[in-house]
Design a protein around this motif. Structure first.
Motif, short mmCIF file in Angstrom:
data_model
loop_
_atom_site.label_atom_id
_atom_site.label_comp_id
_atom_site.label_asym_id
_atom_site.label_seq_id
_atom_site.Cartn_x
_atom_site.Cartn_y
_atom_site.Cartn_z
N LEU A 12 26.61 6.00 10.44
CA LEU A 12 26.34 5.19 9.26
C LEU A 12 24.91 5.43 8.79
CD1 LEU A 12 27.92 1.75 10.22
CD2 LEU A 12 28.71 3.30 8.44
N PRO A 13 24.69 5.54 7.51
CA PRO A 13 23.33 5.79 7.02
C PRO A 13 22.42 4.60 7.31
CG PRO A 13 24.83 5.39 5.19
CD PRO A 13 25.66 5.45 6.43
N ARG A 14 21.16 4.89 7.49
CA ARG A 14 20.18 3.84 7.79
C ARG A 14 19.97 2.89 6.61
NH1 ARG A 14 16.47 5.17 12.30
NH2 ARG A 14 17.30 7.07 13.22
N TYR A 15 20.27 3.35 5.43
CA TYR A 15 20.08 2.52 4.25
C TYR A 15 21.28 1.62 3.96
CZ TYR A 15 22.67 6.36 2.13
OH TYR A 15 23.60 7.31 1.85
N ALA A 16 22.31 1.63 4.80
CA ALA A 16 23.50 0.82 4.57
C ALA A 16 23.19 -0.67 4.45
CB ALA A 16 24.54 1.07 5.66
N PRO A 17 22.29 -1.25 5.28
CA PRO A 17 21.98 -2.67 5.11
C PRO A 17 21.32 -2.97 3.75
CG PRO A 17 21.32 -1.97 7.29
CD PRO A 17 21.70 -0.73 6.53
N LEU A 18 20.51 -2.05 3.25
CA LEU A 18 19.88 -2.24 1.94
C LEU A 18 20.93 -2.24 0.84
CD1 LEU A 18 17.30 -2.44 0.20
CD2 LEU A 18 17.32 0.06 0.13
N ILE A 19 21.86 -1.32 0.91
CA ILE A 19 22.94 -1.26 -0.07
C ILE A 19 23.80 -2.52 0.03
CG2 ILE A 19 25.00 0.02 -0.78
CD1 ILE A 19 22.32 1.42 -1.38
N ASN A 20 23.98 -3.03 1.24
CA ASN A 20 24.74 -4.25 1.43
C ASN A 20 24.05 -5.42 0.72
OD1 ASN A 20 26.66 -6.02 2.41
ND2 ASN A 20 25.64 -6.28 4.35
N LYS A 21 22.74 -5.51 0.84
CA LYS A 21 22.00 -6.59 0.17
C LYS A 21 22.05 -6.42 -1.36
CE LYS A 21 18.93 -7.64 3.99
NZ LYS A 21 19.81 -8.63 4.51
N LEU A 22 22.03 -5.19 -1.84
CA LEU A 22 22.14 -4.94 -3.26
C LEU A 22 23.49 -5.42 -3.79
CD1 LEU A 22 20.95 -3.64 -5.83
CD2 LEU A 22 22.05 -1.51 -5.12
N SER A 23 24.52 -5.28 -3.00
CA SER A 23 25.84 -5.72 -3.45
C SER A 23 25.88 -7.23 -3.66
CB SER A 23 26.92 -5.29 -2.45
OG SER A 23 26.86 -6.07 -1.28
N HIS A 24 25.06 -7.97 -2.90
CA HIS A 24 25.00 -9.42 -3.11
C HIS A 24 24.43 -9.76 -4.48
CE1 HIS A 24 26.30 -10.30 0.90
NE2 HIS A 24 25.28 -9.65 1.44
N SER A 25 23.44 -9.01 -4.93
CA SER A 25 22.88 -9.27 -6.26
C SER A 25 23.89 -8.89 -7.35
CB SER A 25 21.57 -8.52 -6.45
OG SER A 25 21.78 -7.14 -6.41
N LEU A 26 24.71 -7.90 -7.09
CA LEU A 26 25.74 -7.51 -8.07
C LEU A 26 26.79 -8.61 -8.20
CD1 LEU A 26 26.17 -3.72 -7.26
CD2 LEU A 26 24.92 -4.77 -9.14
N GLN A 27 27.01 -9.37 -7.16
CA GLN A 27 27.93 -10.50 -7.24
C GLN A 27 27.43 -11.51 -8.26
OE1 GLN A 27 28.39 -12.18 -3.37
NE2 GLN A 27 29.44 -10.41 -2.55
N LEU A 28 26.13 -11.76 -8.28
CA LEU A 28 25.55 -12.69 -9.24
C LEU A 28 25.75 -12.18 -10.67
CD1 LEU A 28 23.92 -15.25 -9.80
CD2 LEU A 28 21.86 -13.87 -9.53
N VAL A 29 25.58 -10.90 -10.88
CA VAL A 29 25.80 -10.32 -12.21
C VAL A 29 27.26 -10.48 -12.62
CG1 VAL A 29 25.81 -8.15 -13.50
CG2 VAL A 29 23.88 -8.69 -12.01
N ALA A 30 28.18 -10.23 -11.70
CA ALA A 30 29.61 -10.34 -12.01
C ALA A 30 29.98 -11.78 -12.35
CB ALA A 30 30.43 -9.85 -10.83
N VAL A 31 29.44 -12.74 -11.63
CA VAL A 31 29.73 -14.15 -11.92
C VAL A 31 29.16 -14.54 -13.28
CG1 VAL A 31 29.22 -16.53 -11.20
CG2 VAL A 31 29.97 -14.85 -9.53
N THR A 32 27.98 -14.05 -13.60
CA THR A 32 27.37 -14.33 -14.91
C THR A 32 28.23 -13.76 -16.03
OG1 THR A 32 25.19 -14.27 -13.88
CG2 THR A 32 25.27 -14.08 -16.26
N GLN A 33 28.71 -12.55 -15.87
CA GLN A 33 29.59 -11.95 -16.88
C GLN A 33 30.88 -12.74 -17.03
OE1 GLN A 33 29.93 -7.94 -15.32
NE2 GLN A 33 28.63 -7.15 -16.99
N LEU A 34 31.43 -13.19 -15.91
CA LEU A 34 32.67 -13.95 -15.95
C LEU A 34 32.48 -15.27 -16.70
CD1 LEU A 34 35.63 -14.21 -15.07
CD2 LEU A 34 34.80 -15.21 -12.93
N VAL A 35 31.39 -15.96 -16.41
CA VAL A 35 31.11 -17.23 -17.10
C VAL A 35 30.90 -17.00 -18.58
CG1 VAL A 35 29.40 -19.09 -17.29
CG2 VAL A 35 30.24 -18.40 -15.05
#
Length: 97
Positions: A12-35
């Motif tokens: 697994l790449p060493r940057y996988a945890p960073l990408i995982n944290k980035l996905s959490h911020s994308l959830q906020l964007v998706a919820v904002t778009q949905l609202v």
């Protein structure tokens, strides 16, 4: 089979945890778009001059919007869980966020 799985996961790449944290911020964007989309459609549905076929189209759009949002959210929830499982198999649970 488990040995092959563990060998693949150990790379697994060493940057996988960073990408995982980035996905959490994308959830906020998706919820904002949905609202935002929901609010726009509901405002259009409140128009008393709306024809029945237009109302049906807007209702269908609202259903599709929520279905896409729920699908996106479920995949965003599943991704960190799979990453944690991969790190546990690898033997590094402390790296999973």
């Amino acid at each position: 089979m488990p040995q092959k799985l563990q060998q693949g996961i150990s790379q697994l790449p060493r940057y996988a945890p960073l990408i995982n944290k980035l996905s959490h911020s994308l959830q906020l964007v998706a919820v904002t778009q949905l609202v935002s989309a929901t609010q726009s459609i509901v405002m259009q549905l409140n128009n008393p001059n709306l024809a029945d076929n237009e109302r049906k189209i807007l209702e269908d759009n609202l259903i599709v919007t929520w279905a896409a949002g729920l699908t996106n959210f479920s995949s965003q929830v599943l991704q960190p869980l799979l990453l944690k499982a991969a790190y546990r198999v690898e033997g590094k649970p402390s790296q999973a966020s």
